[in-house]
Design an enzyme around this catalytic site. Structure first.
Site, short mmCIF file in Angstrom:
data_model
loop_
_atom_site.label_atom_id
_atom_site.label_comp_id
_atom_site.label_asym_id
_atom_site.label_seq_id
_atom_site.Cartn_x
_atom_site.Cartn_y
_atom_site.Cartn_z
N SER A 20 0.99 -1.19 0.16
CA SER A 20 0.07 -0.01 -0.01
C SER A 20 0.92 1.31 0.00
O SER A 20 1.72 1.19 -1.16
CB SER A 20 -0.88 -0.12 1.29
OG SER A 20 -2.14 1.02 1.03
N HIS A 28 -7.24 -5.99 -1.30
CA HIS A 28 -5.74 -5.18 -0.86
C HIS A 28 -4.76 -5.95 0.28
O HIS A 28 -3.71 -5.88 0.33
CB HIS A 28 -6.28 -4.00 0.02
CG HIS A 28 -5.17 -2.97 0.06
ND1 HIS A 28 -4.71 -2.45 -1.04
CD2 HIS A 28 -4.74 -2.20 1.02
CE1 HIS A 28 -3.92 -1.29 -0.66
NE2 HIS A 28 -4.03 -1.50 0.76
N ASP A 50 -8.58 -5.61 -5.64
CA ASP A 50 -8.12 -4.48 -4.80
C ASP A 50 -8.70 -3.08 -5.55
O ASP A 50 -8.20 -2.72 -6.37
CB ASP A 50 -6.73 -4.37 -4.76
CG ASP A 50 -6.17 -3.26 -3.96
OD1 ASP A 50 -6.85 -2.51 -3.28
OD2 ASP A 50 -4.86 -3.11 -3.56
#
Length: 685
Positions: free
Chosen positions: A546, A659, A627
């Protein structure tokens, strides 16, 4: 009694010091990670003498986790007892007020429904048989009704209407196209289909009772999505009223954090009221004092900022006057609960790389730390004791109890036997002088089987968020022990922007994603290598997901000669493309000064795509198709750039993950691929 005490001392020593050499041990691996059983959702019995909790085990053959209900008495040496054994998932246990039964959710009937298990023994019986799945169970303190959430079309009058419409949509020959006239189009890992999660009340007084939608007509999700739960719902002690959090923002929902608290009669007979309309920022986690005179809740001050400090607010129910209890305490409250007399609050908050347990006096606001090291979760009062979940870098969550001014005592040791069979790396927290001469904290974790005089390669882990923290906890996706078990030293830095070090420290990353954090990472790695001579600074790989993946791409461009390899999981590649394809727009708008079209320069100043011509370090790219927070095109673009530049690179793509990587088989593949990538470049013996 003496033998029981000795037994718990031995178990506690194993849980807190698993790096001690034990016979028949092996280095910690992803298989051990998946084998750990996960304790969650502790619920104290009305008499305060026992706790029911959820235990998740991993079923590798079915490639999923399964959950059952367990119970343990709050006394020395008590052994946990398994309550449910159905192959389906049993979860969300909630005590009946008389303590004679436990309500819970289960999929054993083919859909998620409410069931009831007598505590004296016997089979569980269904409470609901509704046409839709139900979730987020809450039981009224009066024992006369239950509350739950269900996904419904807002214009439907009952649950059957939603079920019928869904059936028609899925019928053979029905059109599959969906027409949207506003955002969200998709959120987290699911496309929107027009339904909302609404809060329902169901009387337990008769067979003809029907669920009442307490949020009827409300264009909002209760609880919030994607991570909200029953902590966003509170029922008054007399059972007559309910308070819940909701964001009713219309078309502005994707760029709004204006969650409010609404009050409604528990039976749906009257109008609901917005209690916090005056605050344009986030209000959540309503909790009544034991006598019902006070509503406590968490509130942010700055709209549009999801990492603002959560202050603890006390609202007098008679006058409506609100008082911020923690204004002078520079920590963001997570979980909290009242003492039986309502004079004290027990709260958890991130604090210098830990998630600690504190008590706060209601009258004075005085704060006292009760448990410092490790991570404390879900505190609950049990008579004159506090029960909570506790984990650390060397132990999964177990249940503990804490008596007044005493030391924490274990209630469960579910994973003690598994921990005794593995060797882990010893963690140590350190600090150094980072950006602007300010103190920054980090962790190092020694390799399992560490030997003095040896030099060890480094897995340099970079956390996401960016307003996050590694913390002293046991992680099931980014656990440093999986690297330690493979012979690597893990180094983790809580750079500027991390949480738990004061709000100003957290705020400092805004509009500076590639500045202060990169300097902290550079200085932190150098400080760790200088302090720990067993770290081999010439053999290091940086890994992140991320925001951590963004930083890996940023490092590739601005620190290209430091690492032998890089691992980028769900990382940001191009801020322009990211802004126009992500879902929660308040996040990039706050972080980069507004919508992309209105603040182009601020979005571009720390955009990795602008520096790819200096990329040279081999990179493993990982992304999930589901995601929607950082869409898969970011990972594909990263891999395309690497391939076109002729840089050694691989792409690991998961068509069934969001994610995060959640499926057990995928987790094994993830760890094997990542560790194989490190092995290729770091020359691990």
């Amino acid at each position: 009694m003496r033998s029981k005490t000795f037994r718990w001392i031995t178990i506690l020593a194993l849980m807190l010091s698993p790096t001690v050499a034990l016979a028949e041990t092996h280095p910690f691996t992803v298989d051990d990670l998946l084998a750990m059983e996960r304790v969650s959702d502790p619920q104290v019995a009305p008499d305060g003498k026992s706790v029911v909790f959820v235990l998740r085990t991993t079923d590798l053959d079915a490639n999923r986790g399964r959950t059952d209900l367990w119970r343990v008495a709050i006394e020395d040496g008590a052994e946990p007892v398994q309550l449910t054994r159905h192959p389906a998932s049993d979860y969300s246990p909630r005590w009946a007020p008389d303590g004679q039964s436990i309500f819970f959710l289960s999929s054993r009937s083919g859909s998620s429904q409410v069931w009831r298990l007598p505590t004296a023994g016997g089979e569980a019986r269904p409470v609901t048989d509704l046409p839709l799945d139900v979730g987020n169970l809450v039981v009224s303190p009066a024992g006369d009704r239950i509350f739950f959430s269900a996904e419904v079309f807002v214009d439907c009058d009952d649950l059957a209407c939603t079920a019928d419409r869904l059936e028609k949509r899925s019928a053979d020959g029905a059109p599959s196209g969906r027409l949207y006239d506003r955002l969200f189009v998709r959120h987290w890992d699911a496309w929107k289909d027009g339904r909302r999660s609404h809060l329902f009340s169901l009387s337990l007084g008769g067979e003809e009772a029907k669920p009442v939608d307490l949020t009827a007509g409300l264009d909002a999700d209760v609880p919030s999505k994607p991570f909200g739960g029953s902590e966003e719902i509170a029922v008054s002690p007399d059972g007559k009223g309910v308070v819940f959090a909701a964001r009713d923002a219309g078309r502005e929902e994707p760029w709004s954090t204006d969650f409010d608290l609404y009050a409604a009669p528990a039976d749906g007979s009257g109008e609901r009221r917005n209690l916090t309309d005056a605050n344009p920022a986030w209000d959540t986690h309503p909790t009544f004092s034991p006598d019902g005179s006070t509503l406590a809740y968490l509130a942010m001050e700055r709209p549009g900022f999801e990492a603002d400090r959560f202050r603890l607010v006390l609202r007098d129910q008679a006058s409506g006057a609100a008082r911020v209890l923690t204004e002078g305490w520079d920590r963001s409250v997570r979980d909290f609960t009242f003492s039986p007399d309502g004079q004290t609050l027990f709260v958890t908050a991130q604090d210098l790389g830990q998630v600690s347990l504190f008590q706060i006096e209601v009258a004075s606001g005085e704060v006292r730390r009760l448990v410092g090291k490790g991570t404390v979760r879900s505190p609950a009062v049990a008579g004159d004791q506090i029960v909570f979940g506790y984990d650390s870098l060397t132990s999964p969550v177990e249940l503990y109890r804490l008596a007044a001014r005493g030391e924490p005592q274990p209630l469960t040791a579910i994973n003690a036997g598994r921990l005794a069979k593995v060797s882990m790396g010893e963690p140590e927290q350190f600090s150094f002088t980072g950006w602007n001469g300010e103190e920054v904290y980090g962790y190092v974790v020694k390799p399992a089987g560490f030997e003095a005089g040896e030099k060890y390669p480094i897995a340099f882990l970079i956390h996401g968020g960016p307003q996050g923290s590694f913390s002293n906890n046991f992680h099931y996706r980014w656990n440093p022990q999986t690297y330690a078990g493979a012979g690597y030293a893990a180094v983790m830095i809580d750079f500027h922007g991390s949480t738990g070090y004061g709000q100003a420290f957290t705020d400092s990353i805004t509009d500076d994603w590639g500045g202060k954090p990169l300097e902290d990472l550079q200085k932190g790695l150098a400080a760790a290598i200088e302090r720990y001579p067993w770290l081999d600074g010439d053999r290091a790989c940086a890994l992140g997901a991320s925001y951590g993946g963004f930083m890996v791409n940023w490092i590739a461009g601005l620190w290209p000669d430091r690492f032998r390899c890089l691992v980028n999981h769900d990382g940001l590649f191009d801020h322009r493309m990211m802004y126009y394809t992500t879902e929660e727009l308040w996040f990039p708008e706050w972080e980069h000064g507004g919508p992309y079209h209105a603040a182009v320069a601020r979005h571009e100043i720390h955009n990795p795509v602008n520096h790819i011509t200096t990329w040279k370090t081999p990179m493993l790219v990982i992304h999930g198709a589901l995601d929607y927070r950082v869409p898969e095109t970011q990972g594909l673009a990263t891999f395309t750039a690497l391939q076109r530049l002729g840089i050694e690179s691989e792409l690991l793509f998961f068509p069934d993950e969001n994610h995060w990587v959640l499926k057990p088989a995928n987790s094994i593949q993830w760890h094997e691929t990542v560790l194989g990538w490190l092995d290729r470049y770091l020359e691990r013996p």
